[in-house]
Design an enzyme around this catalytic site. Structure first.
Site, PDB file in Angstrom:
ATOM      1  N   ASP A   1       2.341   1.938   3.393  1.00  0.00           N
ATOM      2  CA  ASP A   1       3.245   0.941   4.000  1.00  0.00           C
ATOM      3  C   ASP A   1       4.689   1.336   3.755  1.00  0.00           C
ATOM      4  O   ASP A   1       5.566   1.115   4.581  1.00  0.00           O
ATOM      5  CB  ASP A   1       3.132  -0.441   3.318  1.00  0.00           C
ATOM      6  CG  ASP A   1       1.757  -1.046   3.373  1.00  0.00           C
ATOM      7  OD1 ASP A   1       1.018  -0.723   4.315  1.00  0.00           O
ATOM      8  OD2 ASP A   1       1.430  -1.839   2.472  1.00  0.00           O
TER       9      ASP A   1
ATOM     10  N   ASP B   1      -0.707 -12.550   2.066  1.00  0.00           N
ATOM     11  CA  ASP B   1      -1.328 -11.544   2.943  1.00  0.00           C
ATOM     12  C   ASP B   1      -1.516 -12.227   4.298  1.00  0.00           C
ATOM     13  O   ASP B   1      -2.617 -12.614   4.676  1.00  0.00           O
ATOM     14  CB  ASP B   1      -2.667 -11.080   2.341  1.00  0.00           C
ATOM     15  CG  ASP B   1      -3.236  -9.888   3.080  1.00  0.00           C
ATOM     16  OD1 ASP B   1      -2.678  -9.514   4.123  1.00  0.00           O
ATOM     17  OD2 ASP B   1      -4.259  -9.341   2.623  1.00  0.00           O
TER      18      ASP B   1
ATOM     19  N   HIS C   1     -11.087 -14.425   3.820  1.00  0.00           N
ATOM     20  CA  HIS C   1     -12.332 -13.697   3.573  1.00  0.00           C
ATOM     21  C   HIS C   1     -13.436 -14.651   3.103  1.00  0.00           C
ATOM     22  O   HIS C   1     -14.609 -14.446   3.411  1.00  0.00           O
ATOM     23  CB  HIS C   1     -12.105 -12.585   2.547  1.00  0.00           C
ATOM     24  CG  HIS C   1     -11.116 -11.558   3.004  1.00  0.00           C
ATOM     25  ND1 HIS C   1     -10.743 -10.489   2.228  1.00  0.00           N
ATOM     26  CD2 HIS C   1     -10.420 -11.430   4.169  1.00  0.00           C
ATOM     27  CE1 HIS C   1      -9.856  -9.748   2.895  1.00  0.00           C
ATOM     28  NE2 HIS C   1      -9.644 -10.310   4.052  1.00  0.00           N
TER      29      HIS C   1
ATOM     30  N   HIS D   1       0.870  -1.187   0.000  1.00  0.00           N
ATOM     31  CA  HIS D   1       0.000   0.000   0.000  1.00  0.00           C
ATOM     32  C   HIS D   1       0.903   1.232   0.000  1.00  0.00           C
ATOM     33  O   HIS D   1       2.002   1.201   0.571  1.00  0.00           O
ATOM     34  CB  HIS D   1      -0.835   0.121   1.278  1.00  0.00           C
ATOM     35  CG  HIS D   1      -1.762  -0.998   1.591  1.00  0.00           C
ATOM     36  ND1 HIS D   1      -1.356  -2.147   2.205  1.00  0.00           N
ATOM     37  CD2 HIS D   1      -3.101  -1.119   1.443  1.00  0.00           C
ATOM     38  CE1 HIS D   1      -2.400  -2.936   2.399  1.00  0.00           C
ATOM     39  NE2 HIS D   1      -3.477  -2.344   1.947  1.00  0.00           N
TER      40      HIS D   1
HETATM   41  C1  XLS Z   1      -7.729  -6.746   4.706  1.00  0.00           C
HETATM   42  C2  XLS Z   1      -7.298  -6.919   3.339  1.00  0.00           C
HETATM   43  C3  XLS Z   1      -6.169  -6.013   2.884  1.00  0.00           C
HETATM   44  C4  XLS Z   1      -6.068  -5.980   1.382  1.00  0.00           C
HETATM   45  C5  XLS Z   1      -5.205  -4.894   0.849  1.00  0.00           C
HETATM   46  O1  XLS Z   1      -8.455  -7.530   5.276  1.00  0.00           O
HETATM   47  O2  XLS Z   1      -6.945  -8.268   3.188  1.00  0.00           O
HETATM   48  O3  XLS Z   1      -4.972  -6.394   3.468  1.00  0.00           O
HETATM   49  O4  XLS Z   1      -5.585  -7.196   0.877  1.00  0.00           O
HETATM   50  O5  XLS Z   1      -5.704  -3.640   1.178  1.00  0.00           O
HETATM   51 CA    CA Z   2      -7.600 -10.784   5.855  1.00  0.00          CA
HETATM   52 CA    CA Z   3      -6.091  -9.315   1.467  1.00  0.00          CA
END
Ligand code: XLS
Ligand code: CA
Ligand code: CA
Length: 453
Positions: free
Chosen positions: A107, A342, A274, A104
């Site tokens: 970051d 991630d 997610h 990002h």
């Molecule tokens: C948060 C998201 C974030 C995205 C990037 O839950 O996973 O990290 O991947 O903004």
């Molecule tokens: Ca996540």
């Molecule tokens: Ca993510």
């Protein structure tokens, strides 16, 4: 190289093979190994994420950071800290031997007192990142803008009730899209950080949907204007931080895009955790995005099936990831996307070496899953079964329904005169599950050492 941040690891992580006792060697991941005629590295396209690995101190809601990340010390001059962080990050990418990274805007470089200052900081650090990329050959899988940490985004970015916040977010995305293009990023990701709501008592749902569509339309327009050839990807997530996030899952994202004529402009970046939060399997989310023509990239991690949090742990289940990889291979594999880690260390994993253990284990899990998935494709048992199951649709009756020539009346007439009298057939689920397990077990009995014959 100046002073190393990870002196425990010298040079690139080697391939040791299944039988290796070396905890900092890959057991399965061999970048050049050919799988279905393609190099393992080119199948998996692994990326390391900047935010969790270098920009997060290991804090949680009850406690401060536990990690050894000197550049996060508040006493450090922010630009010097950003440079130290950048050097450590590239040292890590190079030693891990993975081809990509992701970040990002906030970051990599410090925010500023004004937008102009933040942008100047970003450009100065990106200049240096460019040098590190040229030196190491590490590429950018995707860039993204942080539209959720600063208090101005508490009520969302594109969906904020205040158009000035929309405008600020638009400015941030413009800059970051251009930075991503400049660094040769193969995708640009938009996770709807706080695009959602906490309570309907103060929320105009309909207006917020229009705002989000307008925002994404602007992004697509600017992409075309600057000639960015990477893909724009939305990242679905059902909740956290807002109670209800608008980009709930793949199907919801597709419905939203189609309603606004944006379905050819955007794809999806799917995260395993997610999918879990949305009550789906990861395999379901991947298969749905592929079926809807949205599949772009993956955030590889895992959640926790008991606590319902976004724990972002490193993936470690070959059983689950084999099914995910199987869908990806069936769909033709990645084009611009890849597997971005991630992923967060656990708060107690405070040794510098833990970051290596975590990534090595996750990458080996992906590599092993790739071998299982490729074997399932090669054997073709699952595909043959699926084809046989739907074979009737190639016959006269099936074709007459699909091509529109059949009507309710003609179908009822055929049923009435006895021409149609279907009998149930087995779905063979347990047999198919055995086929999958059989492949996993067979692969596990595979090469034990580096010198396989
Ligand atoms: C948060 C998201 C974030 C995205 C990037 O839950 O996973 O990290 O991947 O903004
Ligand atoms: Ca996540
Ligand atoms: Ca993510």
């Amino acid at each position: 190289m100046a002073q190393e941040f990870f002196p425990q690891v010298q040079g690139r992580i080697p391939f040791g093979g299944i039988g290796s006792d070396d905890p900092v060697a890959y057991k399965v991941y061999e970048p050049d190994r050919l799988v279905l005629g393609k190099r393992m590295e080119d199948h998996l396209r692994v990326a390391v994420c900047y935010w969790h690995s270098f920009n997060w101190p290991g804090s949680d809601v009850f406690g401060v950071g536990t990690f050894d990340r000197p550049w996060l010390a508040p006493s450090m001059e922010p630009m010097a800290a950003a440079r130290l962080k950048l050097a450590a990050a590239f040292e890590f990418f190079e030693k891990l031997g993975t081809p990509f990274y992701t970040f990002h805007d906030r970051d990599i470089a410090p925010d500023g007192a004004t937008f102009a200052e933040a942008t100047a900081n970003l450009h100065a650090i990106v200049d240096e990142a460019e040098g590190h990329m040229a030196r190491t050959g590490v590429r950018l899988l995707w860039g993204t803008a942080n539209l959720f940490s600063h208090p101005r985004y508490a009520a969302g970015a594109a969906t904020n009730p205040d158009p000035a916040v929309f405008a600020y977010a638009a400015a941030q995305v413009k800059v970051m899209l251009e930075v991503t293009k400049r660094l040769g990023g193969t995708n640009y990701v938009l996770w709807g950080g706080r695009e959602g709501y906490e309570t309907l008592l103060n929320t105009d749902l309909k207006r917020e949907e229009q705002q989000l569509a307008r925002f994404l339309g602007l992004v697509a327009e600017h992409k075309a204007k600057i000639g960015f050839t990477g893909k724009l990807l939305l990242e679905p997530k059902p909740q956290e931080p807002t109670k209800h996030q608008y980009d709930y899952d793949s199907a919801t994202v597709h419905g939203f895009l189609a309603r606004h004529g944006l379905e050819t402009e955007f794809g999806t970046n799917l995260e395993a955790n997610h999918a879990t939060l949305a009550g789906h399997s990861f395999q379901h989310e991947i298969a749905t995005s592929i079926a809807l023509g949205l599949f772009g990239s993956i955030d590889a991690n895992r959640g926790d099936y008991q606590n319902g949090w976004d724990t972002d742990q490193f993936p470690n289940s070959v059983d689950e990831l084999s099914l995910a990889l199987y869908e990806i291979l069936r769909g033709g594999g990645f084009t611009t996307g890849g597997f971005n880690f991630d992923t967060k260390l656990r708060r107690q994993s405070m040794d510098r070496l833990d970051l290596f253990h975590a990534h090595i284990g996750g990458i080996d899990t992906l590599a092993r899953s790739l071998l299982v998935a490729a074997s399932m494709i090669e054997r073709g048992t699952l595909e043959a079964n699926r084809e046989a199951r739907y074979a009737g649709w190639q016959g006269d009756l099936g074709r007459s329904i699909s091509d529109g020539s059949a009507t309710l009346e003609s179908l009822a007439a055929a049923a009435l005169d006895g021409a149609i009298d279907p009998s149930p057939v087995s779905g063979r689920q347990e047999y198919l599950e055995n086929v999958v397990n059989g492949t996993i077990w067979a692969i596990d009995a595979g090469p034990a050492t580096k010198n396989r014959g």
